[in-house]
Design a protein around this motif. Sequence first.
Motif, PDB file in Angstrom:
ATOM      1  N   SER A  32      -9.221  67.013  34.440  1.00  8.37           N
ATOM      2  CA  SER A  32     -10.054  67.943  34.980  1.00  8.37           C
ATOM      3  C   SER A  32     -10.220  68.874  36.050  1.00  8.37           C
ATOM      4  O   SER A  32     -11.351  69.974  35.902  1.00  8.37           O
ATOM      5  CB  SER A  32     -11.387  68.115  34.054  1.00  8.37           C
ATOM      6  N   ALA A  33      -9.220  68.288  36.875  1.00  7.34           N
ATOM      7  CA  ALA A  33      -8.996  69.679  38.296  1.00  7.34           C
ATOM      8  C   ALA A  33      -8.898  71.092  38.124  1.00  7.34           C
ATOM      9  O   ALA A  33      -9.377  71.981  39.154  1.00  7.34           O
ATOM     10  CB  ALA A  33      -7.954  68.733  39.500  1.00  7.34           C
ATOM     11  N   ARG A  34      -8.749  71.407  36.607  1.00  4.12           N
ATOM     12  CA  ARG A  34      -8.228  72.946  36.779  1.00  4.12           C
ATOM     13  C   ARG A  34      -9.592  72.918  35.611  1.00  4.12           C
ATOM     14  O   ARG A  34      -9.236  74.246  35.175  1.00  4.12           O
ATOM     15  CB  ARG A  34      -6.857  72.761  36.705  1.00  4.12           C
ATOM     16  N   SER A  35     -10.202  72.290  35.751  1.00  6.90           N
ATOM     17  CA  SER A  35     -11.358  72.860  34.456  1.00  6.90           C
ATOM     18  C   SER A  35     -10.642  72.975  33.412  1.00  6.90           C
ATOM     19  O   SER A  35     -11.324  74.176  32.221  1.00  6.90           O
ATOM     20  CB  SER A  35     -12.191  73.993  34.822  1.00  6.90           C
ATOM     21  N   ASN A  36     -10.232  72.239  32.832  1.00  4.69           N
ATOM     22  CA  ASN A  36      -9.953  71.912  31.140  1.00  4.69           C
ATOM     23  C   ASN A  36      -9.306  70.593  31.092  1.00  4.69           C
ATOM     24  O   ASN A  36      -9.531  69.417  31.688  1.00  4.69           O
ATOM     25  CB  ASN A  36      -8.133  73.168  31.077  1.00  4.69           C
ATOM     26  N   LEU A  37      -8.831  69.887  30.005  1.00  2.00           N
ATOM     27  CA  LEU A  37      -8.237  68.590  29.825  1.00  2.00           C
ATOM     28  C   LEU A  37      -7.129  67.759  29.802  1.00  2.00           C
ATOM     29  O   LEU A  37      -6.576  66.850  29.616  1.00  2.00           O
ATOM     30  CB  LEU A  37      -8.909  68.557  28.093  1.00  2.00           C
ATOM     31  N   ASP A  38      -6.331  68.941  30.625  1.00  2.00           N
ATOM     32  CA  ASP A  38      -5.081  68.595  31.636  1.00  2.00           C
ATOM     33  C   ASP A  38      -5.341  67.728  32.512  1.00  2.00           C
ATOM     34  O   ASP A  38      -6.355  67.278  33.517  1.00  2.00           O
ATOM     35  CB  ASP A  38      -4.133  69.695  32.301  1.00  2.00           C
ATOM     36  N   GLU A  39      -4.874  66.771  32.637  1.00  2.00           N
ATOM     37  CA  GLU A  39      -4.778  66.224  33.647  1.00  2.00           C
ATOM     38  C   GLU A  39      -3.178  66.490  35.092  1.00  2.00           C
ATOM     39  O   GLU A  39      -2.327  67.165  35.101  1.00  2.00           O
ATOM     40  CB  GLU A  39      -3.821  64.102  34.085  1.00  2.00           C
ATOM     41  N   ALA A  40      -3.947  67.081  35.550  1.00  2.00           N
ATOM     42  CA  ALA A  40      -3.487  67.933  36.693  1.00  2.00           C
ATOM     43  C   ALA A  40      -2.683  67.227  38.177  1.00  2.00           C
ATOM     44  O   ALA A  40      -3.525  67.040  39.018  1.00  2.00           O
ATOM     45  CB  ALA A  40      -4.041  68.795  37.357  1.00  2.00           C
ATOM     46  N   ARG A  41      -2.070  66.637  37.607  1.00  2.00           N
ATOM     47  CA  ARG A  41      -1.496  65.177  38.121  1.00  2.00           C
ATOM     48  C   ARG A  41      -0.759  65.527  39.688  1.00  2.00           C
ATOM     49  O   ARG A  41      -0.609  65.365  40.662  1.00  2.00           O
ATOM     50  CB  ARG A  41      -0.130  64.622  37.191  1.00  2.00           C
ATOM     51  N   ASP A  42       0.093  67.013  39.244  1.00  2.00           N
ATOM     52  CA  ASP A  42       0.522  67.270  40.045  1.00  2.00           C
ATOM     53  C   ASP A  42      -0.238  68.192  41.418  1.00  2.00           C
ATOM     54  O   ASP A  42       0.353  68.597  43.073  1.00  2.00           O
ATOM     55  CB  ASP A  42       1.135  69.537  39.795  1.00  2.00           C
ATOM     56  N   ILE A  43      -1.348  68.348  41.551  1.00  2.00           N
ATOM     57  CA  ILE A  43      -2.296  68.868  42.423  1.00  2.00           C
ATOM     58  C   ILE A  43      -3.764  67.761  42.799  1.00  2.00           C
ATOM     59  O   ILE A  43      -4.316  67.954  43.758  1.00  2.00           O
ATOM     60  CB  ILE A  43      -3.085  69.857  42.403  1.00  2.00           C
ATOM     61  N   SER A  44      -3.183  66.383  42.378  1.00  2.00           N
ATOM     62  CA  SER A  44      -4.451  65.049  42.577  1.00  2.00           C
ATOM     63  C   SER A  44      -3.911  64.905  44.064  1.00  2.00           C
ATOM     64  O   SER A  44      -2.917  64.565  44.744  1.00  2.00           O
ATOM     65  CB  SER A  44      -3.747  63.945  41.880  1.00  2.00           C
ATOM     66  N   TRP A  45      -5.122  64.378  45.191  1.00  2.00           N
ATOM     67  CA  TRP A  45      -5.270  64.737  46.429  1.00  2.00           C
ATOM     68  C   TRP A  45      -3.724  63.611  47.332  1.00  2.00           C
ATOM     69  O   TRP A  45      -3.146  64.353  47.981  1.00  2.00           O
ATOM     70  CB  TRP A  45      -6.829  64.881  46.667  1.00  2.00           C
ATOM     71  N   ASP A  46      -4.140  62.819  46.525  1.00  2.00           N
ATOM     72  CA  ASP A  46      -3.883  61.492  47.172  1.00  2.00           C
ATOM     73  C   ASP A  46      -2.288  61.059  46.492  1.00  2.00           C
ATOM     74  O   ASP A  46      -1.049  61.094  47.005  1.00  2.00           O
ATOM     75  CB  ASP A  46      -4.358  60.088  47.399  1.00  2.00           C
ATOM     76  N   ILE A  47      -1.968  62.024  45.142  1.00  2.00           N
ATOM     77  CA  ILE A  47      -0.505  61.944  45.005  1.00  2.00           C
ATOM     78  C   ILE A  47       0.535  62.971  44.566  1.00  2.00           C
ATOM     79  O   ILE A  47       1.985  62.739  44.022  1.00  2.00           O
ATOM     80  CB  ILE A  47      -0.667  60.296  44.044  1.00  2.00           C
ATOM     81  N   GLY A  48      -0.081  63.820  44.022  1.00  2.00           N
ATOM     82  CA  GLY A  48       0.325  65.344  43.213  1.00  2.00           C
ATOM     83  C   GLY A  48       1.027  65.917  44.965  1.00  2.00           C
ATOM     84  O   GLY A  48       1.330  65.353  45.919  1.00  2.00           O
ATOM     85  N   ARG A  49       2.056  66.625  43.882  1.00  2.00           N
ATOM     86  CA  ARG A  49       3.467  67.297  44.933  1.00  2.00           C
ATOM     87  C   ARG A  49       2.213  67.896  46.157  1.00  2.00           C
ATOM     88  O   ARG A  49       3.121  68.179  47.273  1.00  2.00           O
ATOM     89  CB  ARG A  49       4.403  68.225  43.575  1.00  2.00           C
ATOM     90  N   GLY A  50       1.167  68.605  45.176  1.00  2.00           N
ATOM     91  CA  GLY A  50       0.936  70.188  45.843  1.00  2.00           C
ATOM     92  C   GLY A  50       1.393  71.171  46.119  1.00  2.00           C
ATOM     93  O   GLY A  50       3.010  71.690  45.609  1.00  2.00           O
ATOM     94  N   TYR A  51       0.667  72.309  46.606  1.00  2.00           N
ATOM     95  CA  TYR A  51       1.430  73.555  46.979  1.00  2.00           C
ATOM     96  C   TYR A  51       0.270  74.567  48.200  1.00  2.00           C
ATOM     97  O   TYR A  51      -0.177  73.926  48.956  1.00  2.00           O
ATOM     98  CB  TYR A  51       1.005  75.160  45.543  1.00  2.00           C
ATOM     99  N   ASN A  52       1.082  75.222  48.094  1.00  2.00           N
ATOM    100  CA  ASN A  52       0.926  75.964  49.837  1.00  2.00           C
ATOM    101  C   ASN A  52      -0.923  76.293  49.418  1.00  2.00           C
ATOM    102  O   ASN A  52      -1.925  76.105  50.744  1.00  2.00           O
ATOM    103  CB  ASN A  52       1.145  77.398  50.003  1.00  2.00           C
ATOM    104  N   ASP A  53      -1.423  76.582  47.843  1.00  2.00           N
ATOM    105  CA  ASP A  53      -3.148  76.230  48.479  1.00  2.00           C
ATOM    106  C   ASP A  53      -3.295  76.008  47.507  1.00  2.00           C
ATOM    107  O   ASP A  53      -4.770  75.907  47.352  1.00  2.00           O
ATOM    108  CB  ASP A  53      -3.160  77.925  47.695  1.00  2.00           C
ATOM    109  N   GLN A  54      -2.775  74.442  47.404  1.00  2.00           N
ATOM    110  CA  GLN A  54      -3.209  73.251  46.563  1.00  2.00           C
ATOM    111  C   GLN A  54      -2.798  72.255  47.480  1.00  2.00           C
ATOM    112  O   GLN A  54      -1.595  70.992  47.351  1.00  2.00           O
ATOM    113  CB  GLN A  54      -2.871  73.015  45.885  1.00  2.00           C
ATOM    114  N   MET A  55      -3.264  72.133  48.911  1.00  2.00           N
ATOM    115  CA  MET A  55      -2.742  70.467  49.635  1.00  2.00           C
ATOM    116  C   MET A  55      -3.058  69.393  49.128  1.00  2.00           C
ATOM    117  O   MET A  55      -4.283  68.870  49.062  1.00  2.00           O
ATOM    118  CB  MET A  55      -2.657  71.291  51.059  1.00  2.00           C
ATOM    119  N   THR A  56      -1.767  69.176  49.167  1.00  2.00           N
ATOM    120  CA  THR A  56      -2.548  67.212  48.605  1.00  2.00           C
ATOM    121  C   THR A  56      -1.655  66.148  49.948  1.00  2.00           C
ATOM    122  O   THR A  56      -1.008  66.981  50.586  1.00  2.00           O
ATOM    123  CB  THR A  56      -1.065  66.771  48.251  1.00  2.00           C
ATOM    124  N   LEU A  57      -1.826  64.880  50.127  1.00  2.00           N
ATOM    125  CA  LEU A  57      -1.252  63.719  50.854  1.00  2.00           C
ATOM    126  C   LEU A  57      -0.132  63.800  51.242  1.00  2.00           C
ATOM    127  O   LEU A  57       1.037  64.092  51.854  1.00  2.00           O
ATOM    128  CB  LEU A  57      -1.975  62.991  50.971  1.00  2.00           C
TER     129      LEU A  57
END
Length: 133
Positions: A32-57
């Motif tokens: 629910s990181a994107r306020s829906n029922l998805d698992e937003a694994r790509d933007i998970s702070w500690d293990i997601g790939r991340g993006y320019n506007d969604q920084m992750t480790l």
Amino acid sequence: PNIPPPQNISQLHPFHVGIVMAAGDSITAGFSARSNLDEARDISWDIGRGYNDQMTLPYLLSRYNPHVEGASIKRVLPKDVAHLPHGDYHPDTDNLNVAESMGSANLGSLDEEWGYLTTASKKYADFDDQWKV
């Protein structure tokens, strides 16, 4: 950068980290990181790939080492909501993010996550010789 290999942990630089991995629950799965029922694994702070506007480790580490591996690369729906946390691993996109939604520690899926991690780690060259976070 051309940084010599560390002789001990105090000489470790983000450039040296080659593998990221994580186990855990809904937070690490990005539920629910994107306020829906998805698992937003790509933007998970500690293990997601991340993006320019969604920084992750892993995103920050990749600024030093563009070859860092193991991050989740895609948002997904939980596989079987009725039976969470068990079986909530998507090997093609989760990579070394073996987290399972629904409070895995309290519901007994840490052994299952360890099994996923052990199996998934075998697809990475020189896994045992790389620095990991």
